[in-house]
Design an enzyme around this catalytic site. Structure first.
Site, PDB file in Angstrom:
ATOM      1  N   ASP A   6       3.726  -8.449  14.146  1.00 21.29           N
ATOM      2  CA  ASP A   6       2.596  -8.321  13.224  1.00 21.29           C
ATOM      3  C   ASP A   6       1.358  -8.096  14.085  1.00 21.29           C
ATOM      4  O   ASP A   6       1.397  -8.280  15.305  1.00 21.29           O
ATOM      5  CB  ASP A   6       2.457  -9.617  12.401  1.00 21.29           C
ATOM      6  N   SER A   7       0.250  -7.739  13.434  1.00 22.55           N
ATOM      7  CA  SER A   7      -1.004  -7.608  14.165  1.00 22.55           C
ATOM      8  C   SER A   7      -1.481  -8.966  14.677  1.00 22.55           C
ATOM      9  O   SER A   7      -2.404  -9.029  15.484  1.00 22.55           O
ATOM     10  CB  SER A   7      -2.076  -7.023  13.249  1.00 22.55           C
ATOM     11  N   GLY A  39      -5.971  -3.445   9.793  1.00 18.87           N
ATOM     12  CA  GLY A  39      -6.335  -2.971   8.446  1.00 18.87           C
ATOM     13  C   GLY A  39      -7.153  -1.702   8.354  1.00 18.87           C
ATOM     14  O   GLY A  39      -6.932  -0.873   7.474  1.00 18.87           O
ATOM     15  N   CYS A  69       4.334  -6.850   8.745  1.00 22.59           N
ATOM     16  CA  CYS A  69       2.939  -6.468   8.544  1.00 22.59           C
ATOM     17  C   CYS A  69       2.947  -5.309   7.555  1.00 22.59           C
ATOM     18  O   CYS A  69       3.592  -4.279   7.820  1.00 22.59           O
ATOM     19  CB  CYS A  69       2.345  -6.037   9.880  1.00 22.59           C
ATOM     20  N   THR A  71       0.482  -3.390   6.721  1.00 25.27           N
ATOM     21  CA  THR A  71      -0.302  -2.262   7.223  1.00 25.27           C
ATOM     22  C   THR A  71       0.514  -1.440   8.220  1.00 25.27           C
ATOM     23  O   THR A  71       0.524  -0.207   8.167  1.00 25.27           O
ATOM     24  CB  THR A  71      -1.591  -2.785   7.907  1.00 25.27           C
ATOM     25  N   GLU A 147      -6.521 -15.796  11.612  1.00 25.54           N
ATOM     26  CA  GLU A 147      -6.407 -15.692  13.077  1.00 25.54           C
ATOM     27  C   GLU A 147      -7.185 -16.800  13.776  1.00 25.54           C
ATOM     28  O   GLU A 147      -6.856 -17.209  14.882  1.00 25.54           O
ATOM     29  CB  GLU A 147      -6.908 -14.324  13.555  1.00 25.54           C
ATOM     30  N   CYS A 179      -0.438  -8.625   2.145  1.00 22.61           N
ATOM     31  CA  CYS A 179      -0.691  -8.724   3.588  1.00 22.61           C
ATOM     32  C   CYS A 179      -0.080 -10.045   4.028  1.00 22.61           C
ATOM     33  O   CYS A 179      -0.250 -11.074   3.353  1.00 22.61           O
ATOM     34  CB  CYS A 179      -2.191  -8.721   3.873  1.00 22.61           C
ATOM     35  N   HIS A 181      -0.756 -12.110   6.276  1.00 24.00           N
ATOM     36  CA  HIS A 181      -1.649 -13.216   6.627  1.00 24.00           C
ATOM     37  C   HIS A 181      -2.009 -14.062   5.388  1.00 24.00           C
ATOM     38  O   HIS A 181      -2.325 -15.244   5.514  1.00 24.00           O
ATOM     39  CB  HIS A 181      -2.964 -12.686   7.217  1.00 24.00           C
TER      40      HIS A 181
HETATM   41  N1  DGL Z   1      -0.553  -8.995   8.475  1.00 19.52           N
HETATM   42  C1  DGL Z   1      -1.080  -7.658   8.397  1.00 19.52           C
HETATM   43  C2  DGL Z   1      -0.657  -7.008   7.070  1.00 19.52           C
HETATM   44  O1  DGL Z   1       0.287  -7.417   6.501  1.00 19.52           O
HETATM   45  C3  DGL Z   1      -2.500  -7.795   8.698  1.00 19.52           C
HETATM   46  C4  DGL Z   1      -3.294  -6.572   8.691  1.00 19.52           C
HETATM   47  C5  DGL Z   1      -4.430  -6.511   9.660  1.00 19.52           C
HETATM   48  O2  DGL Z   1      -4.240  -6.758  10.842  1.00 19.52           O
HETATM   49  O3  DGL Z   1      -5.491  -6.105   9.187  1.00 19.52           O
HETATM   50  O4  DGL Z   1      -1.201  -6.078   6.591  1.00 19.52           O
END
Ligand code: DGL
Length: 253
Positions: A6-7, A39, A69, A71, A147, A179, A181
């Site tokens: 993930d990010s 994002g 993730c 995105t 985060e 998302c 998060h």
């Molecule tokens: N967890 C990512 C998602 O599902 C986060 C996106 C991000 O880093 O902006 O989209």
């Protein structure tokens, strides 16, 4: 070994569900927090990050990769599937279950800008929202909160309210968490919903349990679900930036 990335720490909300149904597999989790958030980043940028992370996870032994993730799934999963021979599992926006369960006839989708403009989401929305109104909003500042390890309290509720209230005001009673998060902010979201729409029972849909079930099917299909790992439940955590929140959140899962 199952690779998950993930990010940032958001993918742990998916790992949490996967581990419930696959408790004795080996895992490697990669948080790309040095490049978070994804994002608003370009598709090219996310594809390039996804490829580097995939190379790393495969070099460590990953036999299947969960793109935890939304995105990155929207931006990169077709490129990953075309470029590597191992299977990839992506996030699905849960529009269908939301459309089936709404009582007001309006659902809300909270996601990043990248997810909301991606063809994967747009196709799913058009296919499954028949007869149901769909309201969308970016969860502005949600990823940054998570985060930083902030899930509850005044700051979390104020940030959540700014993006969730406009969805509730359209009459939505079912909110899709688009998302990975966002599930970590569930307590704050429920509080906000109770104060903005006290007359309505608002529910939140997290697609992670469905993704975990899909992972089992794919692993069985590829014959990579190991039942004889001696080193059970081993989880290796990596972060491209600082790992404080990752370590803390992992401990608390
Ligand atoms: N967890 C990512 C998602 O599902 C986060 C996106 C991000 O880093 O902006 O989209």
């Amino acid at each position: 070994m199952i690779g998950i990335f993930d990010s940032g720490v958001g993918g742990l909300s998916v790992f949490r569900e996967i581990r419930k149904v696959l408790p004795d597999q080996k895992y490697i989790y990669y948080s790309d927090n040095a490049h978070c958030p994804y994002g608003e980043k370009s598709q090219e940028y996310i594809i390039s990050r996804a490829k580097s992370i995939t190379d790393f996870l495969i070099s460590q032994g990953a036999e299947v990769i969960v793109v935890a993730c939304n995105t990155a799934t929207a931006a990169a999963i077709s490129t990953l599937r075309a470029g590597y021979s191992i299977p990839f599992i992506g996030m699905e926006p849960a529009v269908k279950p939301a459309a089936l369960s709404t009582k007001t006839g309006t659902i809300g989708v909270l996601a990043t800008a990248g997810t909301l403009k991606g063809s994967k989401y747009l196709n799913t929305r058009d296919r499954f929202s028949d007869g149901v109104k769909v309201a969308e909003h970016i969860g502005k500042g949600f990823v940054e909160l998570v985060e930083n390890g902030i899930f509850t309290g005044e700051e979390a509720e104020a940030t959540v309210k700014a993006s969730l209230a406009p969805l509730l005001e359209t009459g939505a009673d079912t909110i899709v968490l688009g998302c990975t998060h966002y599930p970590f902010l569930l307590e704050s979201m429920k509080k906000v919903a109770a104060s903005v729409s006290p007359d309505r029972n608002v529910s939140f849909i997290d697609p992670a349990p469905a993704v975990a079930q899909h992972l089992i099917d794919v692993m069985d299909q590829y014959g990579i679900r190991h039942s004889d790992d001696t080193d059970r439940q081993a989880v290796a955590l990596y972060a491209s930036g600082k790992s404080d929140t990752l370590d803390k959140l992992f401990e608390a899962l």
